[in-house]
Motif scaffolding. Structure first.
Motif, PDB file in Angstrom:
ATOM      1  N   UNK A 113     -28.024 -19.851   8.756  1.00 48.45           N
ATOM      2  CA  UNK A 113     -26.611 -20.240   8.707  1.00 48.45           C
ATOM      3  C   UNK A 113     -26.116 -20.248   7.261  1.00 48.45           C
ATOM      4  N   UNK A 114     -26.946 -20.769   6.365  1.00 46.88           N
ATOM      5  CA  UNK A 114     -26.587 -20.791   4.946  1.00 46.88           C
ATOM      6  C   UNK A 114     -27.861 -20.652   4.132  1.00 46.88           C
ATOM      7  N   UNK A 115     -27.689 -20.379   2.827  1.00 42.82           N
ATOM      8  CA  UNK A 115     -28.841 -20.261   1.933  1.00 42.82           C
ATOM      9  C   UNK A 115     -28.432 -20.698   0.533  1.00 42.82           C
ATOM     10  N   UNK A 116     -29.260 -21.524  -0.064  1.00 49.25           N
ATOM     11  CA  UNK A 116     -29.104 -21.898  -1.473  1.00 49.25           C
ATOM     12  C   UNK A 116     -30.115 -21.067  -2.258  1.00 49.25           C
ATOM     13  N   UNK A 117     -29.617 -20.107  -3.036  1.00 46.46           N
ATOM     14  CA  UNK A 117     -30.499 -19.149  -3.716  1.00 46.46           C
ATOM     15  C   UNK A 117     -30.019 -18.977  -5.156  1.00 46.46           C
ATOM     16  N   UNK A 118     -30.833 -19.385  -6.086  1.00 50.25           N
ATOM     17  CA  UNK A 118     -30.519 -19.237  -7.514  1.00 50.25           C
ATOM     18  C   UNK A 118     -29.142 -19.810  -7.865  1.00 50.25           C
ATOM     19  N   UNK A 119     -28.886 -21.024  -7.388  1.00 45.61           N
ATOM     20  CA  UNK A 119     -27.644 -21.756  -7.673  1.00 45.61           C
ATOM     21  C   UNK A 119     -26.411 -21.151  -7.004  1.00 45.61           C
ATOM     22  N   UNK A 120     -26.623 -20.249  -6.071  1.00 44.13           N
ATOM     23  CA  UNK A 120     -25.516 -19.702  -5.286  1.00 44.13           C
ATOM     24  C   UNK A 120     -25.669 -20.167  -3.835  1.00 44.13           C
ATOM     25  N   UNK A 121     -24.626 -20.803  -3.306  1.00 45.07           N
ATOM     26  CA  UNK A 121     -24.625 -21.277  -1.925  1.00 45.07           C
ATOM     27  C   UNK A 121     -23.953 -20.207  -1.067  1.00 45.07           C
ATOM     28  N   UNK A 127     -18.805 -30.036  -2.210  1.00 40.83           N
ATOM     29  CA  UNK A 127     -19.744 -29.206  -1.448  1.00 40.83           C
ATOM     30  C   UNK A 127     -21.100 -29.150  -2.163  1.00 40.83           C
ATOM     31  N   UNK A 128     -21.066 -28.963  -3.477  1.00 40.28           N
ATOM     32  CA  UNK A 128     -22.327 -28.892  -4.227  1.00 40.28           C
ATOM     33  C   UNK A 128     -23.099 -30.212  -4.135  1.00 40.28           C
ATOM     34  N   UNK A 129     -22.369 -31.322  -4.199  1.00 39.41           N
ATOM     35  CA  UNK A 129     -23.028 -32.630  -4.047  1.00 39.41           C
ATOM     36  C   UNK A 129     -23.667 -32.737  -2.661  1.00 39.41           C
ATOM     37  N   UNK A 130     -22.949 -32.266  -1.643  1.00 37.53           N
ATOM     38  CA  UNK A 130     -23.453 -32.335  -0.274  1.00 37.53           C
ATOM     39  C   UNK A 130     -24.753 -31.548  -0.110  1.00 37.53           C
ATOM     40  N   UNK A 131     -24.839 -30.427  -0.800  1.00 37.04           N
ATOM     41  CA  UNK A 131     -26.027 -29.574  -0.686  1.00 37.04           C
ATOM     42  C   UNK A 131     -27.025 -29.805  -1.824  1.00 37.04           C
ATOM     43  N   UNK A 134     -26.612 -28.307  -8.463  1.00 37.72           N
ATOM     44  CA  UNK A 134     -26.068 -28.609  -9.790  1.00 37.72           C
ATOM     45  C   UNK A 134     -24.656 -28.045  -9.889  1.00 37.72           C
ATOM     46  N   UNK A 135     -23.645 -28.916  -9.829  1.00 35.88           N
ATOM     47  CA  UNK A 135     -22.270 -28.419  -9.772  1.00 35.88           C
ATOM     48  C   UNK A 135     -21.788 -27.805 -11.080  1.00 35.88           C
ATOM     49  N   UNK A 136     -22.547 -27.985 -12.150  1.00 34.44           N
ATOM     50  CA  UNK A 136     -22.157 -27.373 -13.426  1.00 34.44           C
ATOM     51  C   UNK A 136     -22.401 -25.869 -13.437  1.00 34.44           C
ATOM     52  N   UNK A 137     -23.365 -25.415 -12.653  1.00 37.31           N
ATOM     53  CA  UNK A 137     -23.730 -23.992 -12.710  1.00 37.31           C
ATOM     54  C   UNK A 137     -23.653 -23.297 -11.347  1.00 37.31           C
ATOM     55  N   UNK A 138     -23.390 -24.035 -10.283  1.00 39.98           N
ATOM     56  CA  UNK A 138     -23.467 -23.458  -8.936  1.00 39.98           C
ATOM     57  C   UNK A 138     -22.167 -22.768  -8.526  1.00 39.98           C
ATOM     58  N   UNK A 163     -11.415 -21.903 -10.039  1.00 35.88           N
ATOM     59  CA  UNK A 163     -11.894 -21.725 -11.424  1.00 35.88           C
ATOM     60  C   UNK A 163     -13.279 -21.099 -11.474  1.00 35.88           C
ATOM     61  N   UNK A 164     -13.528 -20.181 -10.541  1.00 33.61           N
ATOM     62  CA  UNK A 164     -14.790 -19.458 -10.557  1.00 33.61           C
ATOM     63  C   UNK A 164     -15.911 -20.108  -9.784  1.00 33.61           C
ATOM     64  N   UNK A 165     -15.642 -21.241  -9.139  1.00 32.30           N
ATOM     65  CA  UNK A 165     -16.702 -21.933  -8.388  1.00 32.30           C
ATOM     66  C   UNK A 165     -16.941 -21.321  -7.012  1.00 32.30           C
ATOM     67  N   UNK A 166     -16.000 -20.516  -6.514  1.00 31.44           N
ATOM     68  CA  UNK A 166     -16.119 -19.916  -5.194  1.00 31.44           C
ATOM     69  C   UNK A 166     -15.642 -18.467  -5.253  1.00 31.44           C
ATOM     70  N   UNK A 167     -16.399 -17.578  -4.596  1.00 27.59           N
ATOM     71  CA  UNK A 167     -16.079 -16.158  -4.589  1.00 27.59           C
ATOM     72  C   UNK A 167     -16.113 -15.661  -3.152  1.00 27.59           C
TER      73      UNK A 167
END
Length: 651
Positions: free
Chosen positions: A407-415, A522-526, A529-533, A554-558
């Motif tokens: 359903x989802x994947x956290x991979x190298x700071x990308x959700x 969202x980053x906190x939920x998962x 690290x919200x500074x780089x994710x 601001x670049x946090x979501x693509x």
């Protein structure tokens, strides 16, 4: 050196590890090797979404590395080759077997001199493409039969004094013994392999385009891949698992886009009983049931597809009604639309408003029992279920998707996830009750996946559709993270002209995902690290022609659904995106439309991609900073403990 205190379990672990590395020298060599790997530049990841059966464009993107291969050719040869020569050379790398055949058929000059020069050029590109990898990794990727030769060529410096003759003799021998064309094919495919270290598919391989089976055959052979399921994938997975509404929906969408051949010829699904029933039952069909792509169909074939489309749609609405009635907890009883029809006056009451139905009716709907399937309909459905569930090719594809997907994947700071995280208007994650529990955010997505995997594993034990209904819910349910809308208006789009009834409202996630604060939540939920994710989504086509940017918050979501599917290119005004994450940062490749592989081979036409920088890293990102690197560092730490145990005589 401090003493080592270990539990019995830990000591047992190191005893097992010592069997793999039985001496101090063995342990030391492995530590040196792993430390070296962590200091290499990270491999290049490519992210694609919403492929939707467009196999020719998709396969070409893999072959040219979203333009990476063409740029390497440019960097290496620059002005040494003309633009036309570079185009021909790039085409050879993408389609080596076909290009060689085409060149000889078109009487291009293909002699030993050309072979020798081409081999040198290919080795130069392959050497550059493999330069960021360890020799061990390169060695494992080398094609069988050419391992020794390629290893020699890739690590020899042909311009070094006394090496030129040795290097040239290898190339000359390849030509002399008649292995030049197999070698060209092998090294070209190796270049493609090195261009993409790992591939992420963020949903929707199936539907609309004709070649989902080709895409999956390609992915099953791919060296490194993961995928996040999309709503169009999940309904195919449900169809193979035996879900009747999923089966009906898969056929409905295939008919809508004229993809009957995908079902009949490529998967061997028997549609003949449906075709016979449709021809007898629906002499005339509404225009909305005619296939969207009819340019290659004659009028008779188009009408038959339209008849089958309507027949399976009516069956689907009935099966969907049973699904809704089985699950009052889903709170979608307002979608029991067949109950709201005035069959005498051909009208329907929706939310207190009466609308005229634009339809020829259906003789199979009993107004008193609208959700009851006729005997013929039931017989067709059961035959289709057997055809889907016993299909070996479909099984191999769905098994692969279950193995590599999530359903989802956290991979190298990308959700990574296809659609959304179900969210309320106030920006809080929606609380959803399932199986007697209430879930939200990450826990909801985890529970969806748990339910999916459990249902899939028990698909042959299912007594009725109730046990596998999670597949259909994730196709169309209000709180589905894959669908991302409040309701699916399929019936209204078919039978009601008033477009106000067609509106499908997006989940509030799509309002909040412009906000950096929401993305941080969202980053906190998962637990990221919200500074780089970053969040990477597909599902919703980016309307580039209207000025929409794929980069949000601001670049946090693509969002990377750029319309690789031809059906969406009028919406996006482009032909797809590839997100590229390499050791220098994040790049976005924006693709122009791709005609065909034949055009690429015959006329050296490439898929043109414009590259833009989304984020430039402040230093070159190393393997040690990635998820794999973290695991390697754990391995190094364990090996160092084992080394100390050897040195202290504990083992």
């Amino acid at each position: 050196m401090q003493d080592i205190f270990l539990s019995k379990e830990k000591k047992k672990y190191y005893e097992l590890l010592s069997r793999q590395f039985p001496t101090i020298q063995d342990v030391s060599r492995e530590i040196i090797n792993l430390e070296a790997i962590t200091n290499l530049p990270k491999g290049t990841e490519h992210f694609l979404s919403d492929v939707h059966g467009e196999h020719e464009a998709f396969v070409h993107i893999l072959k040219n590395g979203s333009g990476v291969v063409r740029r390497k050719v440019e960097e290496i040869f620059g002005d040494a080759l003309t633009e036309e020569e570079k185009k021909k050379f790039a085409s050879l790398i993408y389609y080596p077997k076909e290009t060689l055949f085409h060149m000889k058929q078109s009487k291009n000059k293909v002699d030993d001199v050309w072979y020798h020069q081409t081999l040198k050029q290919l080795v130069s590109v392959c050497r550059e493409a493999s330069s960021k990898y360890t020799r061990s990794k390169v060695r494992k990727a080398l094609p069988k039969g050419f391992e020794y030769i390629l290893e020699e060529l890739l690590h020899e410096q042909e311009n070094v004094e006394n090496k030129q003759a040795y290097y040239d003799s290898i190339l000359s021998t390849i030509i002399e013994v008649g292995q030049v064309e197999p070698f060209i094919i092998a090294i070209s495919e190796l270049i493609q392999r090195f261009a993409i270290d790992h591939l992420h598919i963020i949903g929707d391989i199936y539907d609309r385009g004709p070649g989902a089976h080709i895409i999956l055959d390609t992915l099953m052979k791919y060296h490194s891949i993961d995928m996040q399921w999309g709503n169009h994938d999940i309904v195919w997975m449900g169809a193979y698992a035996g879900s009747l509404p999923c089966i009906a929906n898969v056929i409905r969408v295939s008919m809508r886009y004229g993809n009957h051949e995908l079902l009949e010829e490529n998967y061997g699904i028997n549609l003949l009983p449906l075709a016979k029933f449709a021809m007898q039952t629906y002499k005339y069909v509404e225009p909305s049931f005619m296939p969207k792509v009819i340019s290659e169909l004659n009028q008779k074939d188009a009408l038959l597809i339209g008849q089958m489309h309507k027949a399976i749609s009516i069956i689907m609405f009935k099966l969907e009604g049973h699904f809704i009635m089985r699950h009052p907890e889903y709170n979608i009883q307002n979608r029991l639309l067949l109950n709201f029809i005035d069959y005498d006056n051909d009208t329907i009451n929706l939310d207190g408003e009466t609308y005229k139905l634009d339809w020829f009716g259906s003789s199979t709907i009993d107004p008193k029992h609208p959700y009851e399937l006729s005997n013929e309909e039931m017989e067709i459905v059961l035959k289709l279920k057997t055809s889907f569930m016993t299909n070996e090719k479909l099984k191999s594809h769905i098994d692969f998707m279950m193995l590599k997907g999530s359903i989802y994947l956290n991979y190298n700071n990308n959700l990574l996830f296809h659609g959304c995280i179900p969210t309320d208007e106030d920006g809080k994650f929606s609380r959803v009750t399932l199986d007697g529990g209430t879930y939200s955010g990450k826990a909801l997505l985890d529970h969806y996946e748990k339910m999916l995997r459990s249902s899939y594993a028990r698909r042959f034990e299912a007594v009725d559709d109730y046990d596998i209904d999670i597949f259909y819910y994730l196709w169309m349910g209000q709180y589905s993270s894959l669908f991302g809308k409040s309701v699916m208006k399929t019936f209204e789009r078919y039978f009601i002209k008033d477009s106000i009834t067609h509106k499908e409202y997006k989940n509030p996630y799509y309002k909040h995902y412009f906000s950096p604060v929401y993305c941080d939540r969202v980053f906190d939920e998962f637990r990221m690290n919200k500074k780089v994710s970053r969040i990477v989504n597909g599902h919703v086509p980016v309307q580039v022609g209207k000025g929409e940017s794929p980069v949000k918050a601001d670049g946090k979501l693509i969002v990377i659904d750029g319309g690789l599917s031809k059906a969406y290119q009028p919406v996006t005004n482009i032909a797809g995106y590839t997100l590229i994450y390499n050791s220098h940062g994040l790049l976005l490749a924006t693709h122009e439309p791709f005609d065909s592989a034949k055009e690429a081979i015959d006329h050296n036409v490439d898929l043109i991609s414009e590259i833009s920088i989304i984020h430039k890293a402040d230093h070159r990102v190393l393997v040690g900073e990635t998820d794999i690197g973290k695991k390697l560092k754990e391995d190094i730490n364990n090996l160092k403990i084992l080394l100390r145990m050897y040195q202290k005589g504990i083992l």
